[in-house]
Scaffold this motif. Sequence first.
Motif, PDB file in Angstrom:
ATOM      1  N   THR A   1       0.839  -1.193   0.000  1.00 51.46           N
ATOM      2  CA  THR A   1       0.000   0.000   0.000  1.00 51.46           C
ATOM      3  C   THR A   1       0.875   1.244   0.000  1.00 51.46           C
ATOM      4  O   THR A   1       2.037   1.209   0.409  1.00 51.46           O
ATOM      5  CB  THR A   1      -0.975   0.010   1.205  1.00 51.46           C
ATOM      6  OG1 THR A   1      -1.898   1.084   1.036  1.00 51.46           O
ATOM      7  CG2 THR A   1      -0.247   0.137   2.523  1.00 51.46           C
ATOM      8  N   HIS A   2       0.314   2.328  -0.486  1.00 52.07           N
ATOM      9  CA  HIS A   2       0.986   3.629  -0.500  1.00 52.07           C
ATOM     10  C   HIS A   2      -0.085   4.700  -0.325  1.00 52.07           C
ATOM     11  O   HIS A   2      -0.642   5.194  -1.303  1.00 52.07           O
ATOM     12  CB  HIS A   2       1.736   3.833  -1.813  1.00 52.07           C
ATOM     13  CG  HIS A   2       2.589   5.053  -1.814  1.00 52.07           C
ATOM     14  ND1 HIS A   2       2.075   6.316  -1.985  1.00 52.07           N
ATOM     15  CD2 HIS A   2       3.922   5.204  -1.663  1.00 52.07           C
ATOM     16  CE1 HIS A   2       3.059   7.195  -1.945  1.00 52.07           C
ATOM     17  NE2 HIS A   2       4.189   6.538  -1.749  1.00 52.07           N
ATOM     18  N   PRO A   3      -0.402   5.039   0.944  1.00 50.68           N
ATOM     19  CA  PRO A   3      -1.428   6.070   1.176  1.00 50.68           C
ATOM     20  C   PRO A   3      -1.018   7.407   0.566  1.00 50.68           C
ATOM     21  O   PRO A   3       0.159   7.650   0.287  1.00 50.68           O
ATOM     22  CB  PRO A   3      -1.479   6.179   2.700  1.00 50.68           C
ATOM     23  CG  PRO A   3      -0.903   4.908   3.199  1.00 50.68           C
ATOM     24  CD  PRO A   3       0.118   4.491   2.181  1.00 50.68           C
ATOM     25  N   LEU A   4      -1.986   8.255   0.391  1.00 49.92           N
ATOM     26  CA  LEU A   4      -1.757   9.590  -0.119  1.00 49.92           C
ATOM     27  C   LEU A   4      -0.656  10.268   0.689  1.00 49.92           C
ATOM     28  O   LEU A   4      -0.695  10.291   1.919  1.00 49.92           O
ATOM     29  CB  LEU A   4      -3.060  10.394  -0.022  1.00 49.92           C
ATOM     30  CG  LEU A   4      -3.065  11.787  -0.609  1.00 49.92           C
ATOM     31  CD1 LEU A   4      -2.814  11.716  -2.115  1.00 49.92           C
ATOM     32  CD2 LEU A   4      -4.396  12.462  -0.325  1.00 49.92           C
TER      33      LEU A   4
ATOM     34  N   GLU B   1      -6.907   6.242   7.917  1.00 43.77           N
ATOM     35  CA  GLU B   1      -8.042   5.817   7.089  1.00 43.77           C
ATOM     36  C   GLU B   1      -7.617   4.730   6.102  1.00 43.77           C
ATOM     37  O   GLU B   1      -8.347   3.768   5.884  1.00 43.77           O
ATOM     38  CB  GLU B   1      -8.621   7.004   6.327  1.00 43.77           C
ATOM     39  CG  GLU B   1      -9.407   7.955   7.189  1.00 43.77           C
ATOM     40  CD  GLU B   1     -10.042   9.057   6.374  1.00 43.77           C
ATOM     41  OE1 GLU B   1      -9.371   9.619   5.476  1.00 43.77           O
ATOM     42  OE2 GLU B   1     -11.220   9.345   6.624  1.00 43.77           O
ATOM     43  N   ALA B   2      -6.434   4.889   5.506  1.00 45.45           N
ATOM     44  CA  ALA B   2      -5.937   3.891   4.554  1.00 45.45           C
ATOM     45  C   ALA B   2      -5.672   2.567   5.247  1.00 45.45           C
ATOM     46  O   ALA B   2      -6.024   1.499   4.727  1.00 45.45           O
ATOM     47  CB  ALA B   2      -4.668   4.405   3.871  1.00 45.45           C
ATOM     48  N   VAL B   3      -5.050   2.603   6.420  1.00 43.65           N
ATOM     49  CA  VAL B   3      -4.787   1.382   7.187  1.00 43.65           C
ATOM     50  C   VAL B   3      -6.106   0.676   7.502  1.00 43.65           C
ATOM     51  O   VAL B   3      -6.230  -0.538   7.308  1.00 43.65           O
ATOM     52  CB  VAL B   3      -4.004   1.699   8.484  1.00 43.65           C
ATOM     53  CG1 VAL B   3      -4.066   0.549   9.474  1.00 43.65           C
ATOM     54  CG2 VAL B   3      -2.555   2.047   8.151  1.00 43.65           C
TER      55      VAL B   3
ATOM     56  N   SER C   1      -1.456   5.616  13.404  1.00 42.67           N
ATOM     57  CA  SER C   1      -1.742   4.602  12.381  1.00 42.67           C
ATOM     58  C   SER C   1      -0.853   3.377  12.540  1.00 42.67           C
ATOM     59  O   SER C   1      -1.306   2.242  12.350  1.00 42.67           O
ATOM     60  CB  SER C   1      -1.567   5.188  10.980  1.00 42.67           C
ATOM     61  OG  SER C   1      -0.228   5.607  10.764  1.00 42.67           O
ATOM     62  N   GLN C   2       0.385   3.592  12.916  1.00 41.90           N
ATOM     63  CA  GLN C   2       1.309   2.467  13.081  1.00 41.90           C
ATOM     64  C   GLN C   2       1.041   1.729  14.389  1.00 41.90           C
ATOM     65  O   GLN C   2       1.176   0.509  14.469  1.00 41.90           O
ATOM     66  CB  GLN C   2       2.754   2.947  12.999  1.00 41.90           C
ATOM     67  CG  GLN C   2       3.053   3.692  11.703  1.00 41.90           C
ATOM     68  CD  GLN C   2       2.524   2.991  10.478  1.00 41.90           C
ATOM     69  OE1 GLN C   2       3.000   1.919  10.114  1.00 41.90           O
ATOM     70  NE2 GLN C   2       1.526   3.563   9.821  1.00 41.90           N
ATOM     71  N   GLN C   3       0.632   2.468  15.402  1.00 37.48           N
ATOM     72  CA  GLN C   3       0.236   1.823  16.650  1.00 37.48           C
ATOM     73  C   GLN C   3      -1.020   0.981  16.442  1.00 37.48           C
ATOM     74  O   GLN C   3      -1.148  -0.096  17.025  1.00 37.48           O
ATOM     75  CB  GLN C   3       0.020   2.875  17.736  1.00 37.48           C
ATOM     76  CG  GLN C   3       1.318   3.561  18.142  1.00 37.48           C
ATOM     77  CD  GLN C   3       1.110   4.541  19.266  1.00 37.48           C
ATOM     78  OE1 GLN C   3       0.583   4.173  20.313  1.00 37.48           O
ATOM     79  NE2 GLN C   3       1.504   5.782  19.047  1.00 37.48           N
ATOM     80  N   LEU C   4      -1.931   1.456  15.583  1.00 41.08           N
ATOM     81  CA  LEU C   4      -3.128   0.676  15.264  1.00 41.08           C
ATOM     82  C   LEU C   4      -2.740  -0.668  14.655  1.00 41.08           C
ATOM     83  O   LEU C   4      -3.284  -1.702  15.035  1.00 41.08           O
ATOM     84  CB  LEU C   4      -4.024   1.459  14.299  1.00 41.08           C
ATOM     85  CG  LEU C   4      -5.287   0.744  13.826  1.00 41.08           C
ATOM     86  CD1 LEU C   4      -6.227   0.454  14.999  1.00 41.08           C
ATOM     87  CD2 LEU C   4      -5.980   1.574  12.758  1.00 41.08           C
ATOM     88  N   LEU C   5      -1.787  -0.665  13.738  1.00 39.24           N
ATOM     89  CA  LEU C   5      -1.351  -1.931  13.135  1.00 39.24           C
ATOM     90  C   LEU C   5      -0.740  -2.865  14.168  1.00 39.24           C
ATOM     91  O   LEU C   5      -0.963  -4.069  14.132  1.00 39.24           O
ATOM     92  CB  LEU C   5      -0.332  -1.662  12.017  1.00 39.24           C
ATOM     93  CG  LEU C   5      -0.928  -1.175  10.707  1.00 39.24           C
ATOM     94  CD1 LEU C   5       0.161  -0.619   9.803  1.00 39.24           C
ATOM     95  CD2 LEU C   5      -1.686  -2.298  10.019  1.00 39.24           C
TER      96      LEU C   5
ATOM     97  N   ASP D   1      -7.070   5.029  20.086  1.00 42.55           N
ATOM     98  CA  ASP D   1      -7.897   6.224  20.173  1.00 42.55           C
ATOM     99  C   ASP D   1      -7.099   7.372  19.567  1.00 42.55           C
ATOM    100  O   ASP D   1      -6.004   7.699  20.047  1.00 42.55           O
ATOM    101  CB  ASP D   1      -8.249   6.539  21.627  1.00 42.55           C
ATOM    102  CG  ASP D   1      -9.221   5.523  22.206  1.00 42.55           C
ATOM    103  OD1 ASP D   1     -10.133   5.100  21.472  1.00 42.55           O
ATOM    104  OD2 ASP D   1      -9.062   5.142  23.375  1.00 42.55           O
ATOM    105  N   ALA D   2      -7.634   7.945  18.499  1.00 42.30           N
ATOM    106  CA  ALA D   2      -6.937   9.034  17.817  1.00 42.30           C
ATOM    107  C   ALA D   2      -7.915   9.784  16.928  1.00 42.30           C
ATOM    108  O   ALA D   2      -8.900   9.212  16.447  1.00 42.30           O
ATOM    109  CB  ALA D   2      -5.798   8.481  16.966  1.00 42.30           C
ATOM    110  N   PHE D   3      -7.628  11.051  16.718  1.00 36.12           N
ATOM    111  CA  PHE D   3      -8.427  11.873  15.820  1.00 36.12           C
ATOM    112  C   PHE D   3      -9.899  11.879  16.214  1.00 36.12           C
ATOM    113  O   PHE D   3     -10.794  11.843  15.377  1.00 36.12           O
ATOM    114  CB  PHE D   3      -8.244  11.426  14.364  1.00 36.12           C
ATOM    115  CG  PHE D   3      -6.800  11.348  13.957  1.00 36.12           C
ATOM    116  CD1 PHE D   3      -6.051  12.509  13.808  1.00 36.12           C
ATOM    117  CD2 PHE D   3      -6.192  10.128  13.765  1.00 36.12           C
ATOM    118  CE1 PHE D   3      -4.701  12.437  13.458  1.00 36.12           C
ATOM    119  CE2 PHE D   3      -4.852  10.044  13.406  1.00 36.12           C
ATOM    120  CZ  PHE D   3      -4.103  11.213  13.257  1.00 36.12           C
ATOM    121  N   GLY D   4     -10.147  11.900  17.525  1.00 33.45           N
ATOM    122  CA  GLY D   4     -11.494  12.040  18.041  1.00 33.45           C
ATOM    123  C   GLY D   4     -12.369  10.804  17.967  1.00 33.45           C
ATOM    124  O   GLY D   4     -13.584  10.911  18.119  1.00 33.45           O
TER     125      GLY D   4
END
Length: 114
Positions: A9-12, A22-24, A56-60, A66-69
């Motif tokens: 993958t290569h997010p924007l 969002e991409a993850v 995003s990397q912690q999500l993976l 919890d991030a971005f509200g």
Amino acid sequence: GYTLIAAGTHPLCCQGDYVVMEAVDFVIRTLSGVQGQHPYPIVLMGDLNTGYYQPSQQLLRLGQMDAFGRHWQIPMTFTDAWAELHPGNPDPSTINNDPVRLDYVYFQKTPISV
């Protein structure tokens, strides 16, 4: 030999970690569907345009964040190949010695391990 699901993958680029998050979320949910049809572990590689410590990397790695509200949750977790081999330096520069890591290789940890 091993059978794997390999994905890239290569997010924007350069829009901040929310876009990567969002991409993850999208990529992992898509791969979860693929894995439902083909029960093999996943290797996820990408130019993710964000640092090791970003949400995003912690999500993976953690499967939820919890991030971005909001609360984010994905159905699997991953191990960062570089960080596993270099725990003292999990966030090296991968571009022009800028203080950011862009490139990652993740091996699925749960529910199916590589």
